[in-house]
Write an enzyme that holds these catalytic residues in place. Structure first.
Site, PDB file in Angstrom:
ATOM      1  N   THR A 180     -12.883 -20.967  25.933  1.00 50.41           N
ATOM      2  CA  THR A 180     -11.537 -21.406  26.320  1.00 50.41           C
ATOM      3  C   THR A 180     -11.062 -22.515  25.393  1.00 50.41           C
ATOM      4  O   THR A 180     -11.699 -23.573  25.281  1.00 50.41           O
ATOM      5  CB  THR A 180     -11.554 -21.852  27.808  1.00 50.41           C
ATOM      6  OG1 THR A 180     -11.909 -20.706  28.586  1.00 50.41           O
ATOM      7  CG2 THR A 180     -10.214 -22.382  28.261  1.00 50.41           C
ATOM      8  N   LYS A 228      -5.240 -14.816  26.447  1.00 54.74           N
ATOM      9  CA  LYS A 228      -6.292 -15.378  25.575  1.00 54.74           C
ATOM     10  C   LYS A 228      -6.357 -14.614  24.245  1.00 54.74           C
ATOM     11  O   LYS A 228      -6.531 -15.216  23.191  1.00 54.74           O
ATOM     12  CB  LYS A 228      -7.637 -15.367  26.299  1.00 54.74           C
ATOM     13  CG  LYS A 228      -7.690 -16.430  27.411  1.00 54.74           C
ATOM     14  CD  LYS A 228      -9.013 -16.448  28.147  1.00 54.74           C
ATOM     15  CE  LYS A 228      -8.997 -17.557  29.196  1.00 54.74           C
ATOM     16  NZ  LYS A 228     -10.185 -17.600  30.030  1.00 54.74           N
ATOM     17  N   HIS A 242       7.726 -36.660  50.186  1.00 58.65           N
ATOM     18  CA  HIS A 242       8.707 -37.568  49.580  1.00 58.65           C
ATOM     19  C   HIS A 242       9.647 -36.844  48.617  1.00 58.65           C
ATOM     20  O   HIS A 242      10.374 -37.488  47.866  1.00 58.65           O
ATOM     21  CB  HIS A 242       7.978 -38.724  48.883  1.00 58.65           C
ATOM     22  CG  HIS A 242       7.208 -39.555  49.865  1.00 58.65           C
ATOM     23  ND1 HIS A 242       7.764 -40.599  50.550  1.00 58.65           N
ATOM     24  CD2 HIS A 242       5.942 -39.427  50.329  1.00 58.65           C
ATOM     25  CE1 HIS A 242       6.866 -41.111  51.383  1.00 58.65           C
ATOM     26  NE2 HIS A 242       5.753 -40.407  51.266  1.00 58.65           N
ATOM     27  N   GLY A 301     -11.007 -21.405  36.800  1.00 61.57           N
ATOM     28  CA  GLY A 301     -12.242 -21.293  37.566  1.00 61.57           C
ATOM     29  C   GLY A 301     -13.290 -22.308  37.142  1.00 61.57           C
ATOM     30  O   GLY A 301     -14.209 -22.625  37.906  1.00 61.57           O
ATOM     31  N   SER A 302     -13.150 -22.845  35.946  1.00 67.54           N
ATOM     32  CA  SER A 302     -14.097 -23.862  35.456  1.00 67.54           C
ATOM     33  C   SER A 302     -13.617 -25.276  35.760  1.00 67.54           C
ATOM     34  O   SER A 302     -14.262 -26.246  35.366  1.00 67.54           O
ATOM     35  CB  SER A 302     -14.316 -23.702  33.946  1.00 67.54           C
ATOM     36  OG  SER A 302     -14.981 -22.489  33.694  1.00 67.54           O
ATOM     37  N   SER A 343     -16.909 -19.061  30.192  1.00 68.18           N
ATOM     38  CA  SER A 343     -17.064 -18.123  29.065  1.00 68.18           C
ATOM     39  C   SER A 343     -17.559 -18.833  27.808  1.00 68.18           C
ATOM     40  O   SER A 343     -18.182 -18.231  26.947  1.00 68.18           O
ATOM     41  CB  SER A 343     -15.730 -17.456  28.746  1.00 68.18           C
ATOM     42  OG  SER A 343     -14.798 -18.442  28.317  1.00 68.18           O
ATOM     43  N   GLU A 365      -5.328 -15.258  41.674  1.00 71.81           N
ATOM     44  CA  GLU A 365      -6.200 -14.410  40.848  1.00 71.81           C
ATOM     45  C   GLU A 365      -6.765 -13.213  41.611  1.00 71.81           C
ATOM     46  O   GLU A 365      -6.900 -12.131  41.044  1.00 71.81           O
ATOM     47  CB  GLU A 365      -7.339 -15.247  40.249  1.00 71.81           C
ATOM     48  CG  GLU A 365      -6.829 -16.242  39.219  1.00 71.81           C
ATOM     49  CD  GLU A 365      -7.945 -16.956  38.475  1.00 71.81           C
ATOM     50  OE1 GLU A 365      -8.812 -16.290  37.911  1.00 71.81           O
ATOM     51  OE2 GLU A 365      -7.950 -18.204  38.492  1.00 71.81           O
ATOM     52  N   ARG A 417     -14.398 -17.677  38.460  1.00 72.76           N
ATOM     53  CA  ARG A 417     -14.140 -18.281  39.780  1.00 72.76           C
ATOM     54  C   ARG A 417     -15.244 -17.967  40.778  1.00 72.76           C
ATOM     55  O   ARG A 417     -15.421 -18.694  41.757  1.00 72.76           O
ATOM     56  CB  ARG A 417     -12.766 -17.846  40.309  1.00 72.76           C
ATOM     57  CG  ARG A 417     -12.585 -16.358  40.479  1.00 72.76           C
ATOM     58  CD  ARG A 417     -11.109 -16.035  40.613  1.00 72.76           C
ATOM     59  NE  ARG A 417     -10.839 -14.627  40.870  1.00 72.76           N
ATOM     60  CZ  ARG A 417     -10.870 -13.659  39.961  1.00 72.76           C
ATOM     61  NH1 ARG A 417     -11.203 -13.943  38.710  1.00 72.76           N
ATOM     62  NH2 ARG A 417     -10.575 -12.416  40.283  1.00 72.76           N
TER      63      ARG A 417
END
Ligand code: PA5
Length: 368
Positions: free
Chosen positions: A116, A352, A261, A69-70, A113, A245, A163
């Site tokens: 991350t 996380k 391709h 989302g970032s 946040s 999400e 997000r």
């Protein structure tokens, strides 16, 4: 939102239980994007004016680094500006920073946040290489360490799913990078919001209509596959990630013309349980139109379901925002139709925590 239609009416257009399911009002967030963007433009223009940053003319480009989302706001700005600025717009979604990135680039480290690991490592790498770095975050280690070191930080409002912070992130990054890129990105966004206001009803109706089509396809075990092309990659990629999400299902993204391709051969094979959405804009060149026409004919022959999502605006900024809003509405309404609360992303949170216990990366520790 919309002439005379209340949010309760909008939820009931989705399903009788939709409002109850949407625990943190993700649909309201999505529909309020123009309002948040408008407020953020004023706020971050002022916040950026108070930062002490090197003269913009000393930079030959910007690097925007962030995950999930970032990340998406960087892709949005690349869509909006990269063919009009002589300065490079480099996006990074890795723990490594390419060697050529030096002190002539403005590094924007974006983590909603502020915790991350990938983005914290990039921030650290930027510090170690003396690259001018600005943090964009609501808090966490990123804010704490930046402030401790006296480095510039743009503070985002807390308590929003990353997000859903798209308008805040986009305005903050645009405010930081406009002068380096030599473009009035905030002015463009402001005008786009006015243009978008006249199209609110189609944003809602197109988003909801697409959610119903996708719902029926997903019930038939078809996986969404979103095709996009430059300069509309951000809404196409956003759509894929928002379905992941919000709706908690697989969805994939393919970039045209490259997918023609290689990926195109897959339609001859046995694994083709997909439903396709083409994300399209007014600046679509003839060469792209022809490529999509070929795919549409191929899909017709193979009984592959496909839909076109259009922005229906005059300017590129409005098209991008309108497409993103439609994709957001479609993915949230799809979640609600599937009986899923769009907000929680438990597995990402578990990952996380797991990484924290296994690796325990700490920016505080690294700088001491
Ligand atoms: O939407 C989400 O929660 C994720 O995609 C996060 O944005 C991603 O994990 C990165 O976290 P953050 O935005 O806090 O840096």
């Amino acid at each position: 939102m919309g002439a005379g239609i209340s949010i309760d009416d909008i939820y009931s257009l989705v399903s009788p239980k939709a409002k109850l399911l949407d625990s943190s009002g993700m649909l309201i967030h999505a529909l309020s994007m123009p309002k948040y963007l408008s407020e953020s433009i004023v706020r971050y223009k002022e916040d950026v004016s108070k930062l002490t940053l090197p003269d913009p003319s000393t930079f030959d480009g910007v690097v925007i680094s962030g995950m999930g989302g970032s990340f998406i706001s960087g892709l949005f700005l690349q869509d909006l500006a990269s063919d009009r600025s002589s300065k490079a717009i480099i996006l990074n979604r890795d723990v490594r920073l390419p060697r050529f990135i030096d002190e002539k680039k403005l590094l924007v480290a974006v983590s909603y946040s502020g915790n991350t690991e990938e983005t914290l490592r990039i921030y650290l790498e930027g510090l170690r290489r003396n690259i001018p770095v600005v943090a964009v975050t609501s808090g966490g280690e990123l804010a704490a360490v930046s402030e401790k070191l006296g480095k510039p930080v743009i503070r985002l409002p807390p308590g929003i799913p990353p997000r859903a912070a798209f308008p805040h992130l986009t305005a903050a990054i645009a405010a930081l990078t406009s002068s380096v890129l030599g473009l009035d990105l905030l002015g463009e966004l402001r005008r786009a919001i006015d243009e978008l206001a006249k199209r609110e009803d189609s944003v809602l109706s197109d988003g909801l209509a697409l959610s119903r089509l996708l719902f029926s396809d997903v019930q038939n075990n078809l996986t969404p596959l979103i095709y996009g092309y430059s300069p509309y990659l951000s809404p196409a990629y956003r759509f894929k990630t928002q379905i992941n999400e919000n709706s908690k299902i697989h969805a994939f993204f393919g970039e045209l013309p490259e997918a023609n391709h290689n990926e195109i051969m897959g339609w001859n094979g046995v694994l083709k349980s997909f439903t396709v959405v083409f994300v399209r804009g007014r600046e679509e060149p003839k060469y792209m139109e022809a490529r999509i026409e070929f795919l549409e004919n191929l899909f017709d022959k193979n009984n592959i379901r496909f839909y076109n999502l259009h922005g229906n605006c005059e300017t590129r900024a409005c098209e991008l925002l309108s497409l993103i809003m439609k994709a957001d509405v479609a993915s949230i309404a799809l979640a609600l139709l599937l009986g899923v609360d769009p907000t929680p992303v438990d597995t990402i949170t578990q990952l996380k925590k797991f990484l924290d216990s296994k690796i325990g990366f700490s920016l505080h520790r690294e700088i001491n």
